[in-house]
Design a protein around this motif. Structure first.
Motif, mmCIF file in Angstrom:
data_model
loop_
_atom_site.group_PDB
_atom_site.id
_atom_site.type_symbol
_atom_site.label_atom_id
_atom_site.label_comp_id
_atom_site.label_asym_id
_atom_site.label_seq_id
_atom_site.Cartn_x
_atom_site.Cartn_y
_atom_site.Cartn_z
ATOM 1 N N LEU A 1 0.844 -1.210 0.000
ATOM 2 C CA LEU A 1 0.000 0.000 0.000
ATOM 3 C C LEU A 1 0.872 1.251 0.000
ATOM 4 C CD1 LEU A 1 -3.020 -0.519 2.425
ATOM 5 C CD2 LEU A 1 -2.939 -0.794 -0.026
ATOM 6 N N ALA A 2 1.965 1.202 0.750
ATOM 7 C CA ALA A 2 2.843 2.373 0.827
ATOM 8 C C ALA A 2 3.519 2.628 -0.517
ATOM 9 C CB ALA A 2 3.874 2.170 1.923
ATOM 10 N N ALA A 3 3.754 1.565 -1.290
ATOM 11 C CA ALA A 3 4.452 1.709 -2.577
ATOM 12 C C ALA A 3 3.500 2.105 -3.708
ATOM 13 C CB ALA A 3 5.140 0.397 -2.931
ATOM 14 N N ALA A 4 2.202 1.971 -3.484
ATOM 15 C CA ALA A 4 1.237 2.195 -4.578
ATOM 16 C C ALA A 4 1.033 3.685 -4.813
ATOM 17 C CB ALA A 4 -0.100 1.537 -4.220
ATOM 18 N N THR A 5 1.254 4.134 -6.042
ATOM 19 C CA THR A 5 0.961 5.542 -6.338
ATOM 20 C C THR A 5 -0.392 5.681 -7.011
ATOM 21 O OG1 THR A 5 2.296 5.325 -8.332
ATOM 22 C CG2 THR A 5 3.344 6.366 -6.440
ATOM 23 N N ASP A 6 -1.003 4.566 -7.404
ATOM 24 C CA ASP A 6 -2.423 4.603 -7.763
ATOM 25 C C ASP A 6 -3.057 3.269 -7.408
ATOM 26 O OD1 ASP A 6 -3.301 3.797 -11.141
ATOM 27 O OD2 ASP A 6 -1.575 3.061 -10.066
ATOM 28 N N ASP A 7 -4.346 3.311 -7.151
ATOM 29 C CA ASP A 7 -5.041 2.120 -6.653
ATOM 30 C C ASP A 7 -5.267 1.091 -7.745
ATOM 31 O OD1 ASP A 7 -5.453 3.357 -3.997
ATOM 32 O OD2 ASP A 7 -6.471 4.792 -5.293
ATOM 33 N N ALA A 8 -5.333 1.556 -8.993
ATOM 34 C CA ALA A 8 -5.535 0.622 -10.096
ATOM 35 C C ALA A 8 -4.372 -0.363 -10.174
ATOM 36 C CB ALA A 8 -5.684 1.390 -11.410
ATOM 37 N N TRP A 9 -3.174 0.089 -9.801
ATOM 38 C CA TRP A 9 -2.014 -0.813 -9.792
ATOM 39 C C TRP A 9 -2.259 -1.987 -8.844
ATOM 40 C CZ3 TRP A 9 1.845 -1.480 -5.773
ATOM 41 C CH2 TRP A 9 2.892 -2.310 -6.157
ATOM 42 N N LEU A 10 -2.909 -1.698 -7.722
ATOM 43 C CA LEU A 10 -3.197 -2.775 -6.761
ATOM 44 C C LEU A 10 -4.164 -3.784 -7.382
ATOM 45 C CD1 LEU A 10 -3.634 -0.557 -3.572
ATOM 46 C CD2 LEU A 10 -1.673 -2.012 -4.138
ATOM 47 N N VAL A 11 -5.126 -3.271 -8.163
ATOM 48 C CA VAL A 11 -6.078 -4.178 -8.838
ATOM 49 C C VAL A 11 -5.344 -4.984 -9.907
ATOM 50 C CG1 VAL A 11 -8.140 -4.233 -10.301
ATOM 51 C CG2 VAL A 11 -8.079 -2.729 -8.296
#
Ligand code: C5P
Length: 227
Positions: A175-185
């Motif tokens: 979560l700390a590395a994500a600069t957008d949430d779509a990347w997590l998806v």
């Protein structure tokens, strides 16, 4: 019906004001309020949750739910989603993009419904050539093929189940590395699509961005309820 999450918990240190960036005045009102207005004009939005710095939660606009954000952006999204009712899909918007027009939210929601994807994100093809530079911040190590590069923005709209599993199952480090949430998806194997954002949808990072936004907001017509 949809739920909208506005992330506004960044301190905005690069802008250099003594208050959080989302509360800096632009176009005569706090930056955050422009996104709230644009979202209120989307008729399928039933609820707006705003993540703010913990000492500024009381600044959440009327008829929105204010929550304390997290240390990183996606933690703020997760905190807002946890506080939201049962709306689906979920719209995520950065308060730092006060120029996002209502039509862009509607287009993203329409594309999510039409395509069956897990997420649809506003983005624009890059116009500059992008080079990778080494740790010395001087030496070019690689030049990327710009024909397939898009710069990612908000709004981003998600099927709720896809966003929930991406956010709730990710580690704190991810979560700390994500600069957008779509990347997590994407990491979770979801399908993410882009829609073309208008050039005006700039992100306020510097004083120059703020000046440009002032000029563009001065030309704005009042928003209509269009969906
Ligand atoms: O820092 P940056 O401009 O990329 O932040 C994008 C958006 O994420 C901003 O609207 C900011 O307020 C929000 N944010 C947040 N919580 C954080 C960091 C950023 O809500 N911890």
């Amino acid at each position: 019906m949809a739920v909208a999450l506005i992330v506004a918990a960044g301190r905005g240190e690069r802008l250099g004001f003594d208050r959080p960036k989302a509360l800096v005045t632009v176009g005569g009102r706090p930056m955050l309020e422009w996104s709230v207005d644009a979202l209120r004009a989307v008729t399928s939005v039933q609820e707006i949750v705003v993540a703010l710095p913990s000492d500024a939660v009381a600044a959440a606009p009327a008829d929105t739910t204010g929550v304390a954000g997290g240390w990183a952006r996606s933690q703020s999204v997760r905190a807002a989603l946890r506080a939201a009712g049962d709306g689906d899909p979920v719209i995520v918007q950065d308060a730092a993009r006060p120029l996002a027009p209502t039509q862009l939210f509607c287009d993203a929601l329409d594309e999510l419904e039409r395509s069956g994807a897990d997420a649809v994100i506003a983005a624009a093809p890059v116009s500059d050539t992008i080079k990778q530079v080494g740790d010395d911040r001087r030496t070019v190590t690689h030049t990327l093929d710009r024909t397939c590069l898009w710069a990612v923005q908000t709004p981003q709209v998600f099927r709720r189940a896809a966003l929930e599993s991406a956010l709730y199952e990710a580690s704190e480090a991810t979560l700390a590395a994500a600069t957008d949430d779509a990347w997590l998806v994407e990491q979770a194997g979801g399908e993410v699509r882009v829609i073309l954002a208008p050039a005006e949808n700039l992100k306020i990072t510097t004083r120059l961005d703020l000046k440009l936004a002032e000029l563009l907001l001065a030309e704005r017509e009042p928003v209509d309820r269009t969906r």
